[in-house]
Design a protein around this motif. Structure first.
Motif, PDB file in Angstrom:
ATOM      1  N   ILE A  41      28.445  -2.403  35.389  1.00  0.00           N
ATOM      2  CA  ILE A  41      28.615  -3.023  36.713  1.00  0.00           C
ATOM      3  C   ILE A  41      28.778  -1.961  37.806  1.00  0.00           C
ATOM      4  N   GLY A  42      29.561  -0.919  37.541  1.00  0.00           N
ATOM      5  CA  GLY A  42      29.762   0.145  38.538  1.00  0.00           C
ATOM      6  C   GLY A  42      28.458   0.868  38.850  1.00  0.00           C
ATOM      7  N   THR A  43      27.647   1.062  37.826  1.00  0.00           N
ATOM      8  CA  THR A  43      26.337   1.706  38.028  1.00  0.00           C
ATOM      9  C   THR A  43      25.467   0.826  38.919  1.00  0.00           C
ATOM     10  N   TYR A  44      25.507  -0.491  38.669  1.00  0.00           N
ATOM     11  CA  TYR A  44      24.697  -1.403  39.480  1.00  0.00           C
ATOM     12  C   TYR A  44      25.187  -1.409  40.937  1.00  0.00           C
ATOM     13  N   ARG A  45      26.508  -1.363  41.120  1.00  0.00           N
ATOM     14  CA  ARG A  45      27.038  -1.329  42.507  1.00  0.00           C
ATOM     15  C   ARG A  45      26.528  -0.085  43.218  1.00  0.00           C
ATOM     16  N   GLU A  46      26.533   1.032  42.512  1.00  0.00           N
ATOM     17  CA  GLU A  46      26.082   2.289  43.096  1.00  0.00           C
ATOM     18  C   GLU A  46      24.577   2.220  43.398  1.00  0.00           C
ATOM     19  N   LEU A  47      23.821   1.607  42.527  1.00  0.00           N
ATOM     20  CA  LEU A  47      22.370   1.469  42.776  1.00  0.00           C
ATOM     21  C   LEU A  47      22.114   0.563  43.982  1.00  0.00           C
ATOM     22  N   ILE A  48      22.942  -0.465  44.145  1.00  0.00           N
ATOM     23  CA  ILE A  48      22.798  -1.346  45.313  1.00  0.00           C
ATOM     24  C   ILE A  48      23.084  -0.536  46.584  1.00  0.00           C
ATOM     25  N   ARG A  49      24.125   0.294  46.511  1.00  0.00           N
ATOM     26  CA  ARG A  49      24.450   1.152  47.665  1.00  0.00           C
ATOM     27  C   ARG A  49      23.276   2.096  47.969  1.00  0.00           C
ATOM     28  N   MET A  50      22.707   2.685  46.926  1.00  0.00           N
ATOM     29  CA  MET A  50      21.574   3.601  47.120  1.00  0.00           C
ATOM     30  C   MET A  50      20.367   2.850  47.696  1.00  0.00           C
ATOM     31  N   GLU A  91      23.363 -11.813  39.837  1.00  0.00           N
ATOM     32  CA  GLU A  91      24.563 -11.665  40.672  1.00  0.00           C
ATOM     33  C   GLU A  91      25.053 -10.231  40.759  1.00  0.00           C
ATOM     34  N   GLU A  92      24.817  -9.443  39.717  1.00  0.00           N
ATOM     35  CA  GLU A  92      25.347  -8.073  39.739  1.00  0.00           C
ATOM     36  C   GLU A  92      24.390  -7.071  40.355  1.00  0.00           C
ATOM     37  N   ILE A  93      23.068  -7.371  40.354  1.00  0.00           N
ATOM     38  CA  ILE A  93      22.149  -6.401  40.953  1.00  0.00           C
ATOM     39  C   ILE A  93      20.875  -7.001  41.532  1.00  0.00           C
ATOM     40  N   PHE A  94      20.152  -7.819  40.798  1.00  0.00           N
ATOM     41  CA  PHE A  94      18.797  -8.174  41.245  1.00  0.00           C
ATOM     42  C   PHE A  94      18.771  -8.867  42.612  1.00  0.00           C
ATOM     43  N   ASN A  95      19.795  -9.677  42.912  1.00  0.00           N
ATOM     44  CA  ASN A  95      19.815 -10.358  44.220  1.00  0.00           C
ATOM     45  C   ASN A  95      19.975  -9.377  45.386  1.00  0.00           C
ATOM     46  N   TYR A  96      20.384  -8.156  45.086  1.00  0.00           N
ATOM     47  CA  TYR A  96      20.734  -7.216  46.164  1.00  0.00           C
ATOM     48  C   TYR A  96      19.792  -6.024  46.286  1.00  0.00           C
TER      49      TYR A  96
END
Ligand code: GLP
Length: 262
Positions: A41-50, A91-96
């Motif tokens: 999940i933390g990796t996905y949050r960081e990828l969303i930020r990137m 919800e954790e990455i693809f929508n963002y």
């Protein structure tokens, strides 16, 4: 195998996201195998930020490792209270991020014909050119995806019965989100096989927390065995990277645990 040890979950996640981003920069149409669970999940949050800063997923192709059998998400109701990995990934990455819907592949937990579906999933991976980078966590019983103890190390995508430990580990999430009783949660899953994962060109395995320390040491330093399917990383022929936080690395031998701490 390269083992990178980071101070904590946040640093582990950042480091993992940098690997993923580097691949996307090098090969914008890369094929990424995604994983679920709390670890990435933390990796996905960081990828969303990137992504907000310009990381472009528009040509990335995604294949998820697994899905519970018997549940699935209605994508027209994105916040359905279910534990499907469809829901999790959206919800954790693809929508963002700007990944194309048609480039997302997640095993269909509601398929009426699982055998046929699994064959087609393997075909689709081949047709996409194979997986460039497969993200992986590790289950409490040492599994990769849902390849439970005893699964063959050359297994392919198929239906797998979940072990008692996996049911115990994952039950709380089902109960909290939807009030599922233990017997009502799915007891089977569709999962890529260990053979499918070993065909990827590179793997990036993550683990954090003391809870994982013992099984991480078994997988990385114990015998290669189908009783701990993540131990297959030791026979992986491509580039294998393991990123751990200090807690998850705490039971590794001295030499390994001094690999790279920052
Ligand atoms: C599930 C998934 C695995 C994942 C594991 C660990 O069993 N099928 O792919 O590695 O959970 O989950 P967590 O990261 O929450 O510990």
């Amino acid at each position: 195998m390269d083992i990178i040890i980071k101070k904590d979950y946040e640093q582990m996640s950042k480091c993992a996201a940098e690997y993923v981003a580097a691949l996307i920069h090098k090969k914008p149409n890369c094929v990424i195998g995604f994983a679920t669970g709390s670890t990435p999940i933390g990796t996905y949050r960081e990828l969303i930020r990137m992504h907000k800063e310009g990381l472009d997923f528009s040509n990335v192709i995604a294949f998820n490792l697994d899905e519970y059998y018997g549940i699935g998400m209605d994508l027209s109701k994105p916040y359905a209270m279910d534990q499907s990995y469809q829901r999790f990934m959206h919800e954790e990455i693809f929508n963002y991020i700007n990944i194309k819907k048609e480039n997302i592949h997640i095993p269909d937990g509601l398929t009426k014909n699982p055998e046929e579906f699994c064959k087609e999933y393997e075909e689709a991976i081949k047709k996409a050119g194979g997986i460039d980078l497969q993200l992986l966590g590790i289950g409490g019983d040492g599994h990769w995806a849902f390849n439970e103890p005893g699964a063959s190390l050359d297994s392919r995508t198929r239906i797998e019965k979940l072990s008692k430990q996996t049911l115990d580990d994952n039950y709380e999430a089902f109960y909290k989100s939807a009030g599922f009783l233990r017997d009502d949660m799915p007891h089977y899953a569709i999962t890529m096989g260990i053979g499918t994962i070993l065909d990827a060109r590179s793997v990036l395995m993550l683990a954090n927390g003391y809870k994982k320390a013992k099984i991480v040491a078994k997988a990385l330093e114990g015998p290669v065995t189908n009783q701990v399917t993540a131990s297959a990383i030791q026979i992986f022929k491509g580039e294998a990277i393991v990123i751990l936080d200090e807690a998850a690395a705490s039971m590794l031998s001295e030499a390994k645990s001094s690999t790279s701490v920052s």
